[in-house]
Scaffold this active site. Structure first.
Site, PDB file in Angstrom:
ATOM      1  N   GLU A  40      87.648   7.832  65.480  1.00 19.09           N
ATOM      2  CA  GLU A  40      87.152   6.474  65.693  1.00 19.09           C
ATOM      3  C   GLU A  40      87.107   5.705  64.367  1.00 19.09           C
ATOM      4  OE1 GLU A  40      83.422   6.394  67.697  1.00 19.09           O
ATOM      5  OE2 GLU A  40      84.209   7.253  69.557  1.00 19.09           O
ATOM      6  N   GLN A  98     108.437  -5.479  73.105  1.00 21.64           N
ATOM      7  CA  GLN A  98     108.083  -5.382  74.520  1.00 21.64           C
ATOM      8  C   GLN A  98     107.592  -6.755  74.991  1.00 21.64           C
ATOM      9  OE1 GLN A  98     105.763  -1.843  75.593  1.00 21.64           O
ATOM     10  NE2 GLN A  98     106.255  -0.953  73.599  1.00 21.64           N
ATOM     11  N   HIS A 131     109.875 -11.159  66.756  1.00 24.98           N
ATOM     12  CA  HIS A 131     111.113 -10.640  67.347  1.00 24.98           C
ATOM     13  C   HIS A 131     111.620 -11.560  68.453  1.00 24.98           C
ATOM     14  CE1 HIS A 131     114.121  -7.714  68.443  1.00 24.98           C
ATOM     15  NE2 HIS A 131     113.685  -7.708  69.692  1.00 24.98           N
ATOM     16  N   ASP A 170     124.183  -9.092  66.784  1.00 28.12           N
ATOM     17  CA  ASP A 170     124.330  -9.200  68.237  1.00 28.12           C
ATOM     18  C   ASP A 170     124.288 -10.673  68.625  1.00 28.12           C
ATOM     19  OD1 ASP A 170     121.574  -9.931  68.141  1.00 28.12           O
ATOM     20  OD2 ASP A 170     120.992  -7.831  68.395  1.00 28.12           O
ATOM     21  N   LYS A 193     127.867  -6.035  70.871  1.00 31.62           N
ATOM     22  CA  LYS A 193     127.431  -4.652  71.054  1.00 31.62           C
ATOM     23  C   LYS A 193     126.634  -4.526  72.344  1.00 31.62           C
ATOM     24  CE  LYS A 193     123.003  -4.830  68.572  1.00 31.62           C
ATOM     25  NZ  LYS A 193     122.254  -4.401  67.381  1.00 31.62           N
ATOM     26  N   ASP A 219     119.223  -9.698  60.238  1.00 31.55           N
ATOM     27  CA  ASP A 219     118.474  -9.362  61.450  1.00 31.55           C
ATOM     28  C   ASP A 219     116.994  -9.560  61.171  1.00 31.55           C
ATOM     29  OD1 ASP A 219     118.082  -8.596  64.057  1.00 31.55           O
ATOM     30  OD2 ASP A 219     119.074  -6.654  63.860  1.00 31.55           O
ATOM     31  N   ALA A 225     117.869   2.157  61.925  1.00 35.05           N
ATOM     32  CA  ALA A 225     119.053   1.808  61.118  1.00 35.05           C
ATOM     33  C   ALA A 225     120.363   2.287  61.736  1.00 35.05           C
ATOM     34  CB  ALA A 225     118.933   2.330  59.685  1.00 35.05           C
ATOM     35  N   GLY A 226     120.313   2.848  62.948  1.00 35.36           N
ATOM     36  CA  GLY A 226     121.539   3.299  63.592  1.00 35.36           C
ATOM     37  C   GLY A 226     122.484   2.162  63.900  1.00 35.36           C
TER      38      GLY A 226
END
Length: 320
Positions: A40, A98, A131, A170, A193, A219, A225-226
């Site tokens: 906590e 999300q 984002h 993208d 992509k 970006d 980093a893929g």
């Protein structure tokens, strides 16, 4: 600055908080984050905040849930201590990916986090490069979403690269890439992509001419980093001369550092919205500070001056 303004730093990014306070012209106020044996979190605010305009610096980066709980508990403590305004400076907004339902029974966690921050008692949020810009609409309190792109553009202008092409990784990032391309007076290319699953991307093709050019991929964040390294490889195969990458938020999870180190990219330019641990501070990564920008934003909010003037200043400053 007036004596009724205070800036507190929680655990996530003490160094950036110090830079923001320095840009404002005050010292950090005193608080301590404590953890009980069962995990906590408790916060000890060691000076009065009654009637004051308080700013909390806390990006919700890894460990995301601990950092989020810290800021929620801090907001509650400040509200109960009668702070006049509670302003959350959250350079990196966790759970931002999300932001919508992509399939059945998915949560919209970015909205849930906005609800939690608002319900806890925050009166304003200052963040950077969300984002998804629609997250601003998830809040029922004022939110200012600042941009690191002018700082990144200024860095590349000073490098004096020739024959530049700015590349969006993208289709969704084309607007961001276009703004950088306009600043650098360069053409735009887009990588086509698809994402078969989270954190996995496959390059399908490149729209635009990159042969013989110095390519800059821009970006908002780089996580594992893929996909960014796949993009670098695709540009090199298409004949790009040198490939630079840039982002606001260097999340750099899992094998990210190893992938960046092994890739053909010349340099990754990022900012200090998220602190980099010592093992992530490799020669290929260049970190630019957003402390002065956020410090000026804090001053303008406190003085009831328009933050749009700050953006205008940055635009003029970075044009050569």
């Amino acid at each position: 600055m007036a004596s009724n303004m205070q800036i507190f730093s929680l655990s996530a990014n003490q160094k950036l908080a110090e830079e923001i306070a320095q840009a404002v012209g005050i010292g950090l106020s005193d608080c301590e984050v404590k953890h009980f044996a069962d995990g906590e979190i408790n916060i000890d605010i060691r000076e009065s905040v009654r009637g004051n305009h308080v700013y909390i610096v806390q990006p919700t980066c890894n460990p995301v849930n601990d950092n989020l709980m810290e800021v929620l508990i801090m907001i509650d403590a400040l509200k109960r201590a009668s702070a006049k305004t509670i302003n959350v400076v959250m350079p990196y907004y966790g759970y931002a990916r999300q932001d919508r339902k992509a399939k059945a029974r998915e949560p919209i966690t970015a909205k849930l986090v906005a609800n939690l921050i608002t319900s806890a008692g925050a009166t304003r949020v200052l963040t950077m490069d969300l984002h998804a810009s629609q997250i601003q609409g998830f809040f029922d309190i004022p939110i200012d979403d600042f941009r690191a792109m002018p700082i990144i553009a200024d860095y590349f202008l000073k490098k004096e690269l020739d024959n530049i092409v700015v590349v969006s990784p993208d289709h969704g990032g084309a607007t961001r890439a276009r703004k950088l391309a306009d600043r650098l007076d360069a053409p735009l290319a887009i990588i086509d992509k698809r994402r078969p699953r989270p954190n996995v991307a496959e390059v399908m093709g490149i729209i635009g001419d990159v042969e013989g050019k110095n390519a800059i991929i821009i970006d908002d964040m780089i996580d594992t980093a893929g996909s960014i390294c796949n993009a670098v490889d695709a540009l090199v195969k298409k004949g790009a001369k040198d490939v630079y990458t840039a982002c606001t938020h260097a999340v750099l999870s899992g094998e990210a550092i190893n992938r960046i180190q092994a890739s053909s990219m010349i340099e990754l330019v990022t900012t200090n919205t998220i602190p980099l641990s010592e093992e992530k501070q490799i020669d290929k990564i260049r970190v630019l500070s957003v402390g002065h920008l956020l410090g000026q934003a804090v001053k303008r909010v406190y003085e009831n001056e328009p933050v749009s003037a700050l953006f205008d200043h940055l635009e003029k400053k970075t044009k050569y």
